[in-house]
Every structure is written in C-alpha cells, then in structure tokens.
Design a protein around this motif. Structure first.
Motif, PDB file in Angstrom:
ATOM      1  N   ASP A 138      17.421  22.975  83.228  1.00  0.00           N
ATOM      2  CA  ASP A 138      17.932  23.054  81.855  1.00  0.00           C
ATOM      3  C   ASP A 138      17.124  24.091  81.083  1.00  0.00           C
ATOM      4  O   ASP A 138      15.986  23.853  80.697  1.00  0.00           O
ATOM      5  CB  ASP A 138      17.824  21.677  81.190  1.00  0.00           C
ATOM      6  N   ILE A 139      17.716  25.234  80.852  1.00  0.00           N
ATOM      7  CA  ILE A 139      17.019  26.350  80.204  1.00  0.00           C
ATOM      8  C   ILE A 139      16.651  26.019  78.751  1.00  0.00           C
ATOM      9  O   ILE A 139      15.635  26.495  78.253  1.00  0.00           O
ATOM     10  CB  ILE A 139      17.844  27.654  80.302  1.00  0.00           C
ATOM     11  N   GLU A 140      17.449  25.200  78.087  1.00  0.00           N
ATOM     12  CA  GLU A 140      17.128  24.838  76.705  1.00  0.00           C
ATOM     13  C   GLU A 140      15.889  23.940  76.646  1.00  0.00           C
ATOM     14  O   GLU A 140      15.062  24.090  75.746  1.00  0.00           O
ATOM     15  CB  GLU A 140      18.329  24.179  76.030  1.00  0.00           C
ATOM     16  N   VAL A 141      15.749  23.029  77.603  1.00  0.00           N
ATOM     17  CA  VAL A 141      14.544  22.200  77.675  1.00  0.00           C
ATOM     18  C   VAL A 141      13.337  23.100  77.924  1.00  0.00           C
ATOM     19  O   VAL A 141      12.286  22.952  77.282  1.00  0.00           O
ATOM     20  CB  VAL A 141      14.680  21.115  78.764  1.00  0.00           C
ATOM     21  N   ALA A 142      13.460  24.044  78.860  1.00  0.00           N
ATOM     22  CA  ALA A 142      12.362  24.979  79.144  1.00  0.00           C
ATOM     23  C   ALA A 142      12.016  25.783  77.894  1.00  0.00           C
ATOM     24  O   ALA A 142      10.833  25.973  77.575  1.00  0.00           O
ATOM     25  CB  ALA A 142      12.740  25.906  80.294  1.00  0.00           C
ATOM     26  N   TYR A 143      13.021  26.257  77.180  1.00  0.00           N
ATOM     27  CA  TYR A 143      12.799  27.005  75.939  1.00  0.00           C
ATOM     28  C   TYR A 143      11.991  26.156  74.955  1.00  0.00           C
ATOM     29  O   TYR A 143      10.983  26.613  74.412  1.00  0.00           O
ATOM     30  CB  TYR A 143      14.146  27.411  75.332  1.00  0.00           C
ATOM     31  N   ASP A 144      12.441  24.921  74.743  1.00  0.00           N
ATOM     32  CA  ASP A 144      11.760  24.033  73.794  1.00  0.00           C
ATOM     33  C   ASP A 144      10.319  23.739  74.229  1.00  0.00           C
ATOM     34  O   ASP A 144       9.418  23.688  73.388  1.00  0.00           O
ATOM     35  CB  ASP A 144      12.538  22.724  73.638  1.00  0.00           C
ATOM     36  N   GLU A 145      10.092  23.564  75.531  1.00  0.00           N
ATOM     37  CA  GLU A 145       8.740  23.298  76.024  1.00  0.00           C
ATOM     38  C   GLU A 145       7.829  24.499  75.803  1.00  0.00           C
ATOM     39  O   GLU A 145       6.659  24.341  75.450  1.00  0.00           O
ATOM     40  CB  GLU A 145       8.785  22.926  77.508  1.00  0.00           C
ATOM     41  N   LEU A 146       8.362  25.707  75.997  1.00  0.00           N
ATOM     42  CA  LEU A 146       7.561  26.910  75.743  1.00  0.00           C
ATOM     43  C   LEU A 146       7.182  27.005  74.273  1.00  0.00           C
ATOM     44  O   LEU A 146       6.019  27.238  73.933  1.00  0.00           O
ATOM     45  CB  LEU A 146       8.322  28.158  76.187  1.00  0.00           C
ATOM     46  N   VAL A 147       8.155  26.820  73.399  1.00  0.00           N
ATOM     47  CA  VAL A 147       7.896  26.897  71.962  1.00  0.00           C
ATOM     48  C   VAL A 147       6.872  25.838  71.551  1.00  0.00           C
ATOM     49  O   VAL A 147       5.973  26.109  70.749  1.00  0.00           O
ATOM     50  CB  VAL A 147       9.214  26.775  71.168  1.00  0.00           C
ATOM     51  N   ALA A 148       6.969  24.644  72.141  1.00  0.00           N
ATOM     52  CA  ALA A 148       6.050  23.550  71.795  1.00  0.00           C
ATOM     53  C   ALA A 148       4.595  23.882  72.135  1.00  0.00           C
ATOM     54  O   ALA A 148       3.683  23.372  71.483  1.00  0.00           O
ATOM     55  CB  ALA A 148       6.473  22.260  72.493  1.00  0.00           C
ATOM     56  N   VAL A 149       4.375  24.747  73.142  1.00  0.00           N
ATOM     57  CA  VAL A 149       2.996  25.126  73.494  1.00  0.00           C
ATOM     58  C   VAL A 149       2.619  26.487  72.907  1.00  0.00           C
ATOM     59  O   VAL A 149       1.607  27.077  73.278  1.00  0.00           O
ATOM     60  CB  VAL A 149       2.752  25.103  75.027  1.00  0.00           C
ATOM     61  N   GLY A 150       3.457  26.996  71.986  1.00  0.00           N
ATOM     62  CA  GLY A 150       3.122  28.220  71.274  1.00  0.00           C
ATOM     63  C   GLY A 150       3.554  29.511  71.933  1.00  0.00           C
ATOM     64  O   GLY A 150       3.060  30.584  71.583  1.00  0.00           O
ATOM     65  N   VAL A 151       4.484  29.445  72.874  1.00  0.00           N
ATOM     66  CA  VAL A 151       4.980  30.646  73.542  1.00  0.00           C
ATOM     67  C   VAL A 151       6.380  30.965  73.018  1.00  0.00           C
ATOM     68  O   VAL A 151       7.283  30.127  73.107  1.00  0.00           O
ATOM     69  CB  VAL A 151       5.026  30.463  75.079  1.00  0.00           C
ATOM     70  N   GLN A 152       6.564  32.164  72.476  1.00  0.00           N
ATOM     71  CA  GLN A 152       7.867  32.594  71.978  1.00  0.00           C
ATOM     72  C   GLN A 152       8.625  33.293  73.112  1.00  0.00           C
ATOM     73  O   GLN A 152       8.248  34.383  73.524  1.00  0.00           O
ATOM     74  CB  GLN A 152       7.714  33.565  70.809  1.00  0.00           C
ATOM     75  N   PRO A 153       9.697  32.673  73.657  1.00  0.00           N
ATOM     76  CA  PRO A 153      10.495  33.346  74.674  1.00  0.00           C
ATOM     77  C   PRO A 153      11.045  34.673  74.148  1.00  0.00           C
ATOM     78  O   PRO A 153      11.276  34.837  72.948  1.00  0.00           O
ATOM     79  CB  PRO A 153      11.615  32.352  74.964  1.00  0.00           C
ATOM     80  N   GLU A 154      11.253  35.614  75.077  1.00  0.00           N
ATOM     81  CA  GLU A 154      11.703  36.963  74.718  1.00  0.00           C
ATOM     82  C   GLU A 154      12.980  37.327  75.451  1.00  0.00           C
ATOM     83  O   GLU A 154      13.369  36.677  76.417  1.00  0.00           O
ATOM     84  CB  GLU A 154      10.615  37.970  75.098  1.00  0.00           C
ATOM     85  N   ASP A 155      13.583  38.430  75.002  1.00  0.00           N
ATOM     86  CA  ASP A 155      14.711  39.007  75.721  1.00  0.00           C
ATOM     87  C   ASP A 155      14.181  40.043  76.710  1.00  0.00           C
ATOM     88  O   ASP A 155      12.970  40.225  76.853  1.00  0.00           O
ATOM     89  CB  ASP A 155      15.758  39.584  74.764  1.00  0.00           C
ATOM     90  N   GLU A 156      15.071  40.741  77.384  1.00  0.00           N
ATOM     91  CA  GLU A 156      14.671  41.694  78.414  1.00  0.00           C
ATOM     92  C   GLU A 156      13.916  42.903  77.873  1.00  0.00           C
ATOM     93  O   GLU A 156      13.305  43.655  78.627  1.00  0.00           O
ATOM     94  CB  GLU A 156      15.889  42.164  79.233  1.00  0.00           C
ATOM     95  N   ASN A 157      13.926  43.087  76.568  1.00  0.00           N
ATOM     96  CA  ASN A 157      13.220  44.205  75.942  1.00  0.00           C
ATOM     97  C   ASN A 157      11.961  43.764  75.190  1.00  0.00           C
ATOM     98  O   ASN A 157      11.378  44.542  74.444  1.00  0.00           O
ATOM     99  CB  ASN A 157      14.164  44.965  75.002  1.00  0.00           C
TER     100      ASN A 157
END
Length: 154
Positions: A86-105
């Motif tokens: 589940d990519i949305e769960v992964a996204y939320d887990e990253l944000v919760a530990v202070g990591v801002q997901p990025e796009d390909e650029n």
C-alpha cells in the motif's frame, strides 16, 4: 514499513544494444521498451529478467538522468526499487518520520500525486547519499505492469 526488493535501475547509452547483450550472454528475458516523459525527464527503459531477478535498463534522453550519465557514465546503478502493498501507507509512514517523498525530479510529492506515467503508483525518497536513490512502488500495480510488459512484447 512493509517492503520487498524489486529491482535496480541501471543507466545505458543505447537501450537496444544493452538489451541484446543481456539476452545473448545470459539468455535473459527482455520486456518491450517504454518511454517515460514528464516535467523535463525523458527516458526509454526495459525490464531484464534473469530467472526471477529483475534489472531495469534506462536510456536517458533528457533531464537529471541524462546529466547523471554524462557525469558518471554508462552502467551507473543509481536506484534500488522496492514494492509495498500500500503506497499510501508507505507515504504516511515516511512523513511520520520526517521524510518528504519526492517525484522523479526531486520535488516534494503530495499524497494525491502518486500516479506515474506507467500507471504504477510510485514515490522516491530524497537522495541522501550522492546520486543514489530509493524508489517505492505499489506491489500489485508493479507486478501487473511487469506481467503486461512481457506478455505484450513487441
């Protein structure tokens, strides 16, 4: 985070030459080729299968990957890719530990913008160690994409 290793991405100067080499030398299966073009990034790519192991060969045309290959040369392994249920769960887990997901650029990616040109939902972690990056893809969509890439070989 629930992750499974998927593949590495390798830069090549000529996609057809690289695919032919791996098919001949290792009897690898080669998918049809694809084009990814969005926001200045333009690449051609194909999936190489060695048994159950996968490598993505990427021929950069323009954008940051072209710059990376010009600087570091052909054969640069620049990304490890993992799938997650589940990519949305992964996204939320990253944000919760202070990591801002990025796009390909390398720009901040919103939770609503996870769709890639290939149809697979995807996020990248910020680069922390030189040019190396980590990519997360939604498992079900990724596996369907790969299955289709080999079943519709042109």
């Amino acid at each position: 985070m629930d992750l499974k290793f998927s593949h590495v991405d390798v830069l090549v100067e000529n996609l057809e030459v690289a695919c032919s080499y791996y098919a001949k030398v290792f009897s690898a299966r080669i998918s049809k080729s694809f084009t990814w073009e969005r926001d200045g990034l333009h690449v051609r790519y194909a999936i190489v299968m060695f048994g159950t192991e996968r490598v993505m060969l990427v021929q950069p045309i323009a954008g940051n990957l072209r710059d990376l290959m010009d600087a570091n040369g052909e054969g640069t392994i620049y990304r490890h890719c993992y799938s997650t249920p589940d990519i949305e769960v992964a996204y939320d887990e990253l944000v919760a530990v202070g990591v801002q997901p990025e796009d390909e650029n390398g720009r901040p990616l919103s939770r609503e913008a996870l769709q890639s040109p290939s149809g697979v939902r995807i996020i990248w972690l910020p680069k922390r160690f030189g040019h190396f990056s980590i990519e997360l893809l939604e498992e079900r969509e990724l596996e369907q994409f790969i299955q289709d890439a080999f079943s519709t070989r042109a």
